[in-house]
Design a protein around this motif. Structure first.
Motif, PDB file in Angstrom:
ATOM      1  N   ALA A 102      33.687  26.581  58.989  1.00 47.07           N
ATOM      2  CA  ALA A 102      32.317  27.011  58.688  1.00 47.07           C
ATOM      3  C   ALA A 102      31.939  26.635  57.262  1.00 47.07           C
ATOM      4  N   ALA A 103      32.832  26.914  56.314  1.00 46.59           N
ATOM      5  CA  ALA A 103      32.559  26.590  54.913  1.00 46.59           C
ATOM      6  C   ALA A 103      32.418  25.097  54.703  1.00 46.59           C
ATOM      7  N   GLU A 104      33.259  24.311  55.347  1.00 44.67           N
ATOM      8  CA  GLU A 104      33.198  22.861  55.191  1.00 44.67           C
ATOM      9  C   GLU A 104      31.919  22.283  55.794  1.00 44.67           C
ATOM     10  N   ASN A 105      31.455  22.862  56.905  1.00 45.20           N
ATOM     11  CA  ASN A 105      30.191  22.417  57.480  1.00 45.20           C
ATOM     12  C   ASN A 105      29.025  22.690  56.538  1.00 45.20           C
ATOM     13  N   VAL A 106      29.025  23.871  55.946  1.00 46.48           N
ATOM     14  CA  VAL A 106      27.946  24.221  55.008  1.00 46.48           C
ATOM     15  C   VAL A 106      28.007  23.337  53.771  1.00 46.48           C
ATOM     16  N   GLU A 107      29.192  22.922  53.418  1.00 43.17           N
ATOM     17  CA  GLU A 107      29.412  22.138  52.211  1.00 43.17           C
ATOM     18  C   GLU A 107      28.930  20.688  52.321  1.00 43.17           C
ATOM     19  N   VAL A 108      28.767  20.187  53.549  1.00 42.17           N
ATOM     20  CA  VAL A 108      28.470  18.769  53.758  1.00 42.17           C
ATOM     21  C   VAL A 108      27.282  18.262  52.931  1.00 42.17           C
ATOM     22  N   PRO A 109      26.108  18.898  52.980  1.00 36.71           N
ATOM     23  CA  PRO A 109      24.988  18.357  52.193  1.00 36.71           C
ATOM     24  C   PRO A 109      25.230  18.399  50.686  1.00 36.71           C
ATOM     25  N   LEU A 110      26.032  19.343  50.223  1.00 36.30           N
ATOM     26  CA  LEU A 110      26.349  19.416  48.803  1.00 36.30           C
ATOM     27  C   LEU A 110      27.260  18.261  48.384  1.00 36.30           C
ATOM     28  N   ARG A 111      28.184  17.907  49.265  1.00 38.45           N
ATOM     29  CA  ARG A 111      29.055  16.762  48.977  1.00 38.45           C
ATOM     30  C   ARG A 111      28.246  15.464  48.956  1.00 38.45           C
ATOM     31  N   ILE A 112      27.320  15.348  49.895  1.00 35.80           N
ATOM     32  CA  ILE A 112      26.485  14.145  49.935  1.00 35.80           C
ATOM     33  C   ILE A 112      25.693  13.996  48.645  1.00 35.80           C
ATOM     34  N   ARG A 113      25.241  15.120  48.115  1.00 34.54           N
ATOM     35  CA  ARG A 113      24.455  15.105  46.870  1.00 34.54           C
ATOM     36  C   ARG A 113      25.336  15.138  45.628  1.00 34.54           C
ATOM     37  N   ARG A 114      26.673  15.140  45.840  1.00 38.27           N
ATOM     38  CA  ARG A 114      27.651  15.105  44.742  1.00 38.27           C
ATOM     39  C   ARG A 114      27.484  16.262  43.764  1.00 38.27           C
ATOM     40  N   VAL A 115      27.311  17.449  44.337  1.00 37.43           N
ATOM     41  CA  VAL A 115      27.218  18.659  43.523  1.00 37.43           C
ATOM     42  C   VAL A 115      28.602  18.970  42.958  1.00 37.43           C
ATOM     43  N   ASP A 116      28.640  19.450  41.737  1.00 37.11           N
ATOM     44  CA  ASP A 116      29.890  19.809  41.065  1.00 37.11           C
ATOM     45  C   ASP A 116      30.710  20.764  41.938  1.00 37.11           C
ATOM     46  N   PRO A 117      32.030  20.546  42.048  1.00 37.46           N
ATOM     47  CA  PRO A 117      32.864  21.369  42.947  1.00 37.46           C
ATOM     48  C   PRO A 117      32.741  22.874  42.730  1.00 37.46           C
ATOM     49  N   ASP A 118      32.741  23.329  41.491  1.00 40.30           N
ATOM     50  CA  ASP A 118      32.629  24.770  41.237  1.00 40.30           C
ATOM     51  C   ASP A 118      31.283  25.301  41.711  1.00 40.30           C
ATOM     52  N   GLU A 119      30.230  24.555  41.423  1.00 41.43           N
ATOM     53  CA  GLU A 119      28.892  24.934  41.873  1.00 41.43           C
ATOM     54  C   GLU A 119      28.822  24.892  43.396  1.00 41.43           C
ATOM     55  N   ARG A 120      29.485  23.909  43.967  1.00 42.60           N
ATOM     56  CA  ARG A 120      29.511  23.752  45.417  1.00 42.60           C
ATOM     57  C   ARG A 120      30.150  24.974  46.069  1.00 42.60           C
ATOM     58  N   ASP A 121      31.295  25.394  45.558  1.00 42.27           N
ATOM     59  CA  ASP A 121      31.985  26.555  46.124  1.00 42.27           C
ATOM     60  C   ASP A 121      31.122  27.808  46.029  1.00 42.27           C
ATOM     61  N   ARG A 122      30.456  27.971  44.901  1.00 51.41           N
ATOM     62  CA  ARG A 122      29.618  29.157  44.717  1.00 51.41           C
ATOM     63  C   ARG A 122      28.458  29.176  45.704  1.00 51.41           C
TER      64      ARG A 122
END
Length: 226
Positions: A102-122
């Motif tokens: 579930a978390a990885e699915n939600v994370e997909v658009p953030l990875r595409i936009r290259r959001v900082d990992p810490d910000e991404r997790d939050r």
């Protein structure tokens, strides 16, 4: 308040061997921040066609769509960039990737936009918490109920804080009780975040959650009569 999404004289005509088919005819629409607009209509009424044009996935035969005043048909407009920054979509089935949690699915658009990992997790944690799935972050779609899968889809759509949310029959695959919960959730999140949302549905039980209800009939968009 200024509309963030506007359709002006929007039409879509498809050619077929038996002649032209008008899916949407001269649609006029303006949606403001924090407004939930429901488009009602039977299956085949043209709701999906309208949403794909509003989201920049299909070009109208005539008329135009404006996002934050930017014309999607303008050759200078980078539609992909605009969609990524301002528009999110929710689908009937959630559109989740089966092998991801579930978390990885939600994370997909953030990875595409290259959001900082810490910000991404939050942001992923906040998004899943907002839809009540903070205890299901590691579960894959196959381990979740239909309603939970749709909640993950909603979290993924909202994790980028879009200005516009488009939802095509988001409760079609759910039972009536779960569908009502999902629509309540969408309404709450839209009003809390100030997102402009358009939800297409043929489910009459969903209409009471809307700030405004429009009806699409034979390609014509109009205010629903009470």
């Amino acid at each position: 308040m200024t509309a963030v999404l506007r359709a002006e004289a929007l039409s879509r005509v498809f050619s077929s061997p038996s002649g032209d088919v008008v899916a949407v005819r001269d649609a006029e629409l303006a949606v403001e921040p924090g407004e939930l607009v429901v488009i009602a209509g039977k299956s085949g009424a043209g709701k999906t066609t309208l949403l794909t044009m509003l989201g920049g996935l299909d070009r109208p035969s005539s008329g135009r769509v404006l996002v934050d005043g930017i014309d999607l048909a303008d050759p200078a407009t980078d539609i992909s960039a605009l969609r990524g920054a301002r528009i999110a979509s929710i689908f009937q089935t959630g559109g989740l990737i089966p092998v991801l949690s579930a978390a990885e699915n939600v994370e997909v658009p953030l990875r595409i936009r290259r959001v900082d990992p810490d910000e991404r997790d939050r942001r992923v944690a906040d998004a899943l918490r907002s839809v009540g799935l903070e205890d299901h972050t590691r579960q894959r779609p196959g381990e979740l109920s239909g309603g939970q899968q749709q909640r993950v889809g909603i979290a993924r759509a909202l994790v980028m804080a879009p200005g516009i949310l488009l939802a095509d029959e988001p409760t079609a695959q759910l039972d009536s009780e779960t569908g009502a919960q999902i629509m309540d959730l969408i309404a709450r999140l839209v009003h809390d975040s100030g997102t402009a949302a358009i939800v297409a549905t043929h489910d009459p039980a969903m209409l009471q959650r809307a700030d405004r209800v429009l009806e699409l009939h034979d390609g014509v968009l109009r205010r629903r009569e009470q």
